[in-house]
Motif scaffolding. Structure first.
Motif, mmCIF file in Angstrom:
data_model
loop_
_atom_site.group_PDB
_atom_site.id
_atom_site.type_symbol
_atom_site.label_atom_id
_atom_site.label_comp_id
_atom_site.label_asym_id
_atom_site.label_seq_id
_atom_site.Cartn_x
_atom_site.Cartn_y
_atom_site.Cartn_z
ATOM 1 N N THR A 95 8.322 59.850 34.113
ATOM 2 C CA THR A 95 7.190 59.276 33.373
ATOM 3 C C THR A 95 6.255 58.539 34.323
ATOM 4 O O THR A 95 6.649 58.139 35.428
ATOM 5 N N SER A 97 2.526 55.838 34.324
ATOM 6 C CA SER A 97 1.410 55.147 33.680
ATOM 7 C C SER A 97 0.477 54.643 34.773
ATOM 8 O O SER A 97 0.931 54.205 35.836
ATOM 9 N N ALA A 128 2.883 60.742 28.919
ATOM 10 C CA ALA A 128 3.417 60.095 30.117
ATOM 11 C C ALA A 128 4.411 60.956 30.894
ATOM 12 O O ALA A 128 4.831 60.580 31.980
#
Length: 211
Positions: A95, A97, A128
């Protein structure tokens, strides 16, 4: 070893994974996977013009692109310090961000979907969840394929540029630990579901203006 099929969720032996995609998910395959298993129609061949020099004719034909299994000419030209190896294939997930001055990058935006063969996002996944298909994908390379520039001291997105030399703050962490985006190689898991649950590298980039 087995590979997690992102289309049906089954675990398939590595040696029969491509056959499984071809037989079971032909109509569902992304363009990258379709090329990988040989079901994508060939694109028209482009040729450079014939060049006549003096007496006689010299014909120069440049083949555009090259293929290694399912890798074609989609991979972006990169200036990253460490380059991925498209001949060494993996299928890993984690993931990510990215936030700058409070704005979050939405990776399910169409411009980020399957933008590069070695690193990309799929429209069907959470925004994500990243996909890595090559060994040696660094954070710098990953963001460069998305149109961003990232080092430990500099971040550029669209028309906005940030630099620690100008008093801006740039934080790059993986699972909470600070890393150098130019040398850190992504490590993920086969299962997209496991990545959504927190397995695989969780990359976080936070950038704030200094003044």
């Amino acid at each position: 070893m087995t590979t997690h099929c992102p289309y049906c969720g089954d675990r398939v032996p590595d040696e029969s994974y491509e056959d499984h995609l071809r037989r079971t998910h032909t109509d569902e395959l992304t363009r990258i996977d379709a090329r990988r298993v040989g079901t994508l129609a060939d694109e028209p061949t482009r040729r450079r013009p014939v060049i006549v020099v003096g007496i006689g004719v010299i014909v120069v034909v440049f083949a555009l692109g090259y293929g290694v299994l399912f890798f074609g000419d989609d991979t972006a030209t990169s200036s990253a310090a460490v380059q991925p190896d498209p001949t060494s294939q993996i299928h890993e997930h984690g993931t990510i961000s990215v936030q700058y001055d409070g704005a979050a990058v939405e990776f399910n935006d169409p411009q980020f979907i399957e933008a590069d063969d070695c690193f990309h996002f799929h429209a069907a996944d959470d925004a994500a969840v990243w996909h890595a298909h090559c060994e040696d994908v660094t954070i710098e390379y990953a963001l460069e394929t998305l149109g961003m520039e990232l080092t430990a001291e500099r971040f550029v997105i669209d028309d906005a540029a940030y630099a620690e030399a100008d008093g801006d703050e740039i934080s790059v962490t993986v699972d909470g630990d600070a890393v150098d985006p130019q040398t850190y190689v992504l490590e993920g898991v086969e299962s997209v579901a496991d990545a959504r649950g927190g397995s695989g590298d969780d990359i976080e980039v936070v950038v704030e203006s200094g003044g």
